[in-house]
Design a protein around this motif. Structure first.
Motif, PDB file in Angstrom:
ATOM      1  N   ARG A  18       0.598  30.438  69.430  1.00 51.95           N
ATOM      2  CA  ARG A  18      -0.345  30.644  70.540  1.00 51.95           C
ATOM      3  C   ARG A  18      -1.733  30.342  70.007  1.00 51.95           C
ATOM      4  O   ARG A  18      -2.032  30.602  68.836  1.00 51.95           O
ATOM      5  CB  ARG A  18      -0.309  32.097  71.039  1.00 51.95           C
ATOM      6  N   THR A  19      -2.560  29.770  70.858  1.00 56.38           N
ATOM      7  CA  THR A  19      -3.933  29.508  70.426  1.00 56.38           C
ATOM      8  C   THR A  19      -4.911  30.077  71.439  1.00 56.38           C
ATOM      9  O   THR A  19      -4.581  30.249  72.612  1.00 56.38           O
ATOM     10  CB  THR A  19      -4.222  28.004  70.266  1.00 56.38           C
ATOM     11  N   GLY A  20      -6.089  30.393  70.968  1.00 51.40           N
ATOM     12  CA  GLY A  20      -7.113  30.931  71.857  1.00 51.40           C
ATOM     13  C   GLY A  20      -8.442  30.967  71.151  1.00 51.40           C
ATOM     14  O   GLY A  20      -8.610  30.401  70.057  1.00 51.40           O
ATOM     15  N   VAL A  28      -8.480  30.510  67.201  1.00 50.38           N
ATOM     16  CA  VAL A  28      -7.483  31.328  66.512  1.00 50.38           C
ATOM     17  C   VAL A  28      -6.080  30.869  66.891  1.00 50.38           C
ATOM     18  O   VAL A  28      -5.840  30.487  68.038  1.00 50.38           O
ATOM     19  CB  VAL A  28      -7.696  32.840  66.819  1.00 50.38           C
ATOM     20  N   SER A  29      -5.197  30.834  65.930  1.00 46.84           N
ATOM     21  CA  SER A  29      -3.798  30.489  66.189  1.00 46.84           C
ATOM     22  C   SER A  29      -2.899  31.559  65.579  1.00 46.84           C
ATOM     23  O   SER A  29      -3.177  32.054  64.483  1.00 46.84           O
ATOM     24  CB  SER A  29      -3.444  29.142  65.538  1.00 46.84           C
TER      25      SER A  29
ATOM     26  N   GLU B 224      -5.561  37.024  75.416  1.00 47.98           N
ATOM     27  CA  GLU B 224      -6.515  36.536  74.421  1.00 47.98           C
ATOM     28  C   GLU B 224      -6.103  35.170  73.878  1.00 47.98           C
ATOM     29  O   GLU B 224      -6.881  34.488  73.239  1.00 47.98           O
ATOM     30  CB  GLU B 224      -6.627  37.535  73.258  1.00 47.98           C
ATOM     31  N   MET B 225      -4.849  34.843  74.083  1.00 45.58           N
ATOM     32  CA  MET B 225      -4.321  33.583  73.562  1.00 45.58           C
ATOM     33  C   MET B 225      -3.882  32.726  74.755  1.00 45.58           C
ATOM     34  O   MET B 225      -2.709  32.716  75.138  1.00 45.58           O
ATOM     35  CB  MET B 225      -3.148  33.850  72.626  1.00 45.58           C
ATOM     36  N   PRO B 226      -4.814  32.003  75.373  1.00 51.19           N
ATOM     37  CA  PRO B 226      -4.514  31.325  76.648  1.00 51.19           C
ATOM     38  C   PRO B 226      -3.626  30.085  76.537  1.00 51.19           C
ATOM     39  O   PRO B 226      -3.132  29.604  77.541  1.00 51.19           O
ATOM     40  CB  PRO B 226      -5.900  30.945  77.171  1.00 51.19           C
ATOM     41  N   VAL B 227      -3.451  29.561  75.310  1.00 56.07           N
ATOM     42  CA  VAL B 227      -2.572  28.405  75.150  1.00 56.07           C
ATOM     43  C   VAL B 227      -1.407  28.813  74.254  1.00 56.07           C
ATOM     44  O   VAL B 227      -1.624  29.253  73.127  1.00 56.07           O
ATOM     45  CB  VAL B 227      -3.320  27.209  74.523  1.00 56.07           C
ATOM     46  N   GLN B 228      -0.200  28.697  74.781  1.00 52.92           N
ATOM     47  CA  GLN B 228       0.960  29.192  74.038  1.00 52.92           C
ATOM     48  C   GLN B 228       2.058  28.139  73.956  1.00 52.92           C
ATOM     49  O   GLN B 228       2.325  27.431  74.932  1.00 52.92           O
ATOM     50  CB  GLN B 228       1.497  30.456  74.710  1.00 52.92           C
ATOM     51  N   TYR B 229       2.645  28.051  72.791  1.00 54.59           N
ATOM     52  CA  TYR B 229       3.753  27.123  72.560  1.00 54.59           C
ATOM     53  C   TYR B 229       4.994  27.937  72.249  1.00 54.59           C
ATOM     54  O   TYR B 229       4.923  28.865  71.453  1.00 54.59           O
ATOM     55  CB  TYR B 229       3.441  26.209  71.373  1.00 54.59           C
TER      56      TYR B 229
END
Lengths: 128, 824
Positions: A18-20, A28-29, B224-229
């Motif tokens: 996840r990235t943000g 942050v990843s 908080e982590m809007p892009v997720q794989y």
């Protein structure tokens, strides 16, 4: 990274992640090892002054490795070291190493080893 | 070929008849003296499926790449908020008691999840070596050939690059040449913002990657982590391949890219594919083999020569583009300027009619480049997007924008390009059945204000907790509005098979939902409840701004229009008599349009004040455009109320808002005001951030801002409506011609009922027209001046409306027969 005797390249693993933006500023990843044997949080940023006028020739990496296992595990990290200037590495807040200029083309990448306790974590900060 | 010839011939004849010497054919290209610095200076090419933005940089060429099916996520959860139906009764009760605060709180409990995002494929990077500094720089985009060319000289060598996206061969093509033998030296690489791995496979660069399983819209953050794989079934795979097809020099291939040395003539081809396999299939476990697909395009291409690839591409593209020709007074001086300087000069002179034609034809160019039969509809940025979290997720905004994308398709000879939207509506009608049942416990199908490749239809939010403002989220009239586009396809081409198998089933399903959704207002009229007027708010009795009420005019206009079209469709098909009677009865009970205290058409059931009197949306005027309920002759009072509404709304707004107003002023038969709005839409802007002030960028992309393509497609609709209208069951020639357009000609415009129209005018008056019908029947023709229709006895009447006199002619038509209209 060598974690529990297995080598991983964090730039190319196909783990879920996840990235943000932490505090809407810091990229942050979060990477999760598929079988749940470790979780890594990475922050990388180039410092800049509040007014944007001072841009340091520096890169900061923050890495938090969490070990959910019931036993301590060995960790070896091969670090992204710049090809000029100093690199400073802190582990759990203590300065571990200061590398002078490293020629990564000729020599091995700078690395260090540590032990991550059971159900514990290690915080690594690197200033290039 | 013969059609093109006929079209050109009739235009030449008309230009001769118009007596104009200045209407010479205008060059349809955008050109510049400098490379692109930003996306909004780069030039778009595409074949519907693949898209590219060409920067034209000599040493460090950058080309952004897109593939239309590359979206985050996977098949939609059809029941994300099972509690939703239980809130409908208390919500309606709250509205009956004017408790808007409670109504909005309850609305937020009736939401699902946000849509997924369109994702960028990657970039092609060319590092070209040459001696000295580049000079004689030029780049352009020719709209007729759909080729972007970059030229420059360095070290005594002339270098040329041509880029296009071939539909016949399904590849992006880059052709590089040098004027001196062996002077072409460059490396080619690829990169992506998505997790991807680059490798060399048989001297081809191969980039394998995957998209996020989830990417929050930019305007909200669900975590908080809007892009997720990750996740089980989400995050499709993609592959991009770059190959040197021809090279008369040396090629060296590495894992990081390809190097070309000592060449003179090189052709690079790029292919791409994803594992997308339909809106309802998991792109991971049930996905298509993107590797085989991407490789397959290159295998199929074989060793085809560049000349042949280019010839097939031009033949394909121009076959669509040349269906319509449009000319206004020429301006040779303006045409000597590069497009960016020309647009800036236009800000002060307001005098460059070929630039206005260029903008019109650019909209058609972009539609052919971004939407092809069998593909996926053009999204909020067409197909050209670079961000992992693009503005508004680069999705389908159904409360105006995606409908606007396709308004002009049929009337400008590009009906084929609307096919992807028809399929999207069919998909949404299927997920919409579940939405109607799971969110409202109602029959038929419904859809909210956002959709995506997965046919998401629910009101967007976080499944009720915490809620998203219903001002945006809780509008659920996308079914009726999209069905206008669906009906229009039939209205233009009369294809009964399409009506029977595609249009009528989705229209009927939408009507079934609306029948169930309407409630009695206590005075015998039917209204919608709850109801919002897209993205706007009113000042309630408590002095506060609210969005949720009952009986918003936009809802009722859309439902009325849908019911009218369902009645016509079932009549034409000779089916569903009982249902038709039910619909007719309900239509007659819908609350009539109301005129407010300011002389305006009321936006809400009650005559509330607007919280933003100049709000960008003008949804209550859907009845004027694209609807057909209001006209100067049939409803003069409502016609004047619409005019008052537009005056209050003002002449500004976002890009798409301005071009919608062009179409609305055209429907008000005020060509000068429509022209003013068109000029406002051509306001030069560099603004890349969010703003309420629209305009046009240097590459003629429309600025919401940021870039949204709806304004580019929408200006085609606005100008077309100035030239010809056919929504009232008659063909009105030059209904809203501005004084500025004293002379001009157009060929290939189409009218509802199955007509093609070619016409010319001079001194602001129609000089001649040719109307070709594709069916037997009666043509109703309206003109602003008396005319003669050669070879037929036409019944004529003169009508007087609030805007003056018009002449109406009725005459019989036969298929394939052209009728010539001349001034009397």
């Amino acid at each position: 990274m060598i974690w529990n005797l297995i080598k991983y390249s964090l730039d190319s693993v196909t783990w879920d992640f996840r990235t943000g933006l932490l505090h809407n500023i810091f990229p942050v990843s979060e990477l999760k090892e598929p079988s749940g044997k470790c979780k890594i949080t990475l922050i990388a940023f180039a410092p800049i002054s509040a007014n944007g006028k001072i841009r340091s020739r520096a890169l900061v990496y923050g890495l938090l490795l969490q070990n959910p296992n019931q036993t301590g595990k060995p960790l070896e990290l091969m670090l992204p070291i710049s090809d000029s200037g100093k690199s400073l590495v802190k582990v759990n807040g203590q300065i571990l190493k200061i590398w002078q200029k490293v020629d990564y083309l000729e020599g091995p990448a700078a690395s260090f080893k540590t032990e991550v306790p059971a159900n514990g974590s290690v915080e690594i900060e690197i200033l290039n | 070929m013969m059609e093109n010839f006929k079209s050109k011939l009739s235009l030449i004849v008309l230009m001769f008849l118009s007596g104009s010497l200045v209407l010479k054919s205008q060059t349809l290209n955008l050109w510049y003296k400098t490379p692109a610095e930003y996306f909004i200076n780069a030039l778009p090419v595409g074949n519907g499926r693949l898209a590219a933005m060409v920067y034209g940089r000599p040493a460090e060429e950058l080309i952004h790449l897109n593939e239309e099916s590359l979206w985050s996520g996977g098949p939609v959860n059809l029941n994300p908020n099972p509690d939703s139906p239980k809130y409908l009764v208390p919500l309606r009760k709250a509205l009956d008691e004017n408790n808007y605060e409670l109504a909005e709180q309850l609305s937020m409990k009736m939401q699902g999840y946000f849509t997924h995002s369109y994702a960028p494929l990657g970039d092609l990077l060319i590092h070209q070596k040459f001696e000295g500094e580049p000079s004689n720089y030029f780049r352009d985009l020719n709209l007729e050939s759909a080729i972007s060319t970059t030229r420059f000289s360095a070290g005594g060598v002339d270098y040329v690059r041509e880029v296009f996206v071939s539909y016949p061969d399904q590849v992006i093509v880059m052709h590089l040449t040098s004027s001196v033998k062996g002077k072409l030296n460059f490396s080619a690489g690829a990169q992506s913002l998505l997790p991807a791995r680059l490798k060399n496979e048989n001297n081809e660069i191969v980039l394998d990657g995957r998209v996020p399983s989830h990417a929050d819209p930019t305007y909200t953050k669900t975590s908080e982590m809007p892009v997720q794989y990750g996740d089980s079934c989400k995050g499709m795979r993609f592959q991009l391949r770059v190959k040197v097809l021809h090279n008369d020099g040396r090629t060296l291939a590495y894992n990081s890219g390809i190097e070309v040395h000592d060449a003179t003539d090189v052709t690079l081809v790029l292919s791409a594919a994803t594992s997308f396999n339909g809106y309802d299939k998991c792109p991971v476990s049930d996905g298509r083999d993107e590797k085989t697909l991407a490789k397959g395009y290159l295998v199929k291409l074989g060793n085809k020569s560049y000349v042949e690839i280019k010839k097939d591409h031009i033949s394909d593209f121009s076959g669509y583009f040349n269906r319509l020709k449009f000319n206004l007074a020429s301006n040779p001086e303006a045409e000597k300027l590069p497009t960016d300087e020309r647009l800036q000069k236009y800000q002060s002179t307001k005098s460059d009619q070929p630039l206005e034609v260029l903008l019109y034809q650019y909209g058609r160019y972009l539609l052919i480049s971004s939407s092809r039969p069998g593909g996926i509809p053009a999204n909020l940025q067409g197909k050209w997007s670079v961000d992992v979290r693009p503005p508004w997720s680069c999705n389908y905004t159904t409360n105006i924008n995606v409908e606007m994308n396709y308004w002009a398709a049929e009337k400008t000879g590009l009906g084929d390009m609307a096919e992807p939207l028809m399929q999207q509506v069919v998909n949404m009608s299927k997920t919409g059945i579940e939405m109607a049942k799971n969110f409202y416990n109602m029959p038929g199908w419904a859809a909210g204000h956002n959709s995506d490749i997965w046919a998401t239809v629910n009101p967007v939010g976080n499944a009720g907790s915490p809620g998203f403002n219903p001002q945006w989220s809780n509008w659920i009239m996308a079914g009726p509005w999209l069905c206008q586009n669906v009906w229009d396809k039939y209205a233009f081409d009369g294809d009964k098979q399409f009506l029977k198998t595609t249009a009528y089933p989705v229209m009927k399903g939408a009507a079934e939902f609306c029948l169930a959704w309407l409630v009695d207002d206590g005075k015998g009229h039917l209204i919608s409840s709850p109801s919002t007027s897209p993205e706007n708010r009113f000042i309630g009795e408590d002095g506060k701004a609210w969005a949720v009420s009952k009986g918003a005019t936009a809802d009722l206009a859309l439902i009325r229009n849908l019911f009218e079209n369902v009645i016509s469709a079932s009549t034409d098909l000779g089916i569903d008599n009982d249902f038709r009677l039910k619909i007719l009865e309900a239509k007659n009970k819908i609350l009539p349009y109301q005129i407010g205290k300011k002389g305006n058409l009321q936006e809400w059931m009650r005559d509330y004040d607007d919280s933003e009197p100049q709000h960008r949306h003008i949804s209550h005027l859907i009845c004027l455009h694209p609807g057909h309920d209001i006209s100067a002759n049939a409803t003069p009072e409502l016609f004047n109320a619409c005019k008052k509404t537009l005056e209050i709304r003002g002449d500004g707004g976002t890009g798409w808002s301005r071009v919608w107003k062009v179409a609305m002023w055209a429907r008000l038969l005020d060509g000068n005001h429509a022209y003013k709005l068109m000029q406002n839409d051509m306001e030069f802007t560099n603004e890349r951030g969010f703003s309420e002030t629209g305009g046009t960028y240097a590459n003629l992309f429309n600025a919401c801002p940021p870039f949204q393509i709806d304004g580019n497609y929408g200006i085609v609709e606005g100008i077309s409506e100035m030239l010809l209208q056919s929504h009232l069951g008659e063909i009105h020639l030059l209904p809203a011609l501005p004084d500025a357009w004293q002379e001009g000609s157009v060929s290939g415009l189409r009218a509802r009922g199955g007509y093609t129209v070619t016409m010319a005018w001079n001194k602001g008056k129609l000089t001649s027209a040719t109307i070709t019908s594709y069916h037997d029947g009666e043509c109703k023709l309206r003109t602003n001046y008396p005319v003669k229709i050669k070879g037929v006895k036409a019944k004529s009447t003169v009508q007087t409306s609030p805007v003056g006199k018009t002449w109406l002619y009725n005459f019989p038509v036969k298929p394939g027969i052209a009728f010539e209209v001349v001034k009397e």
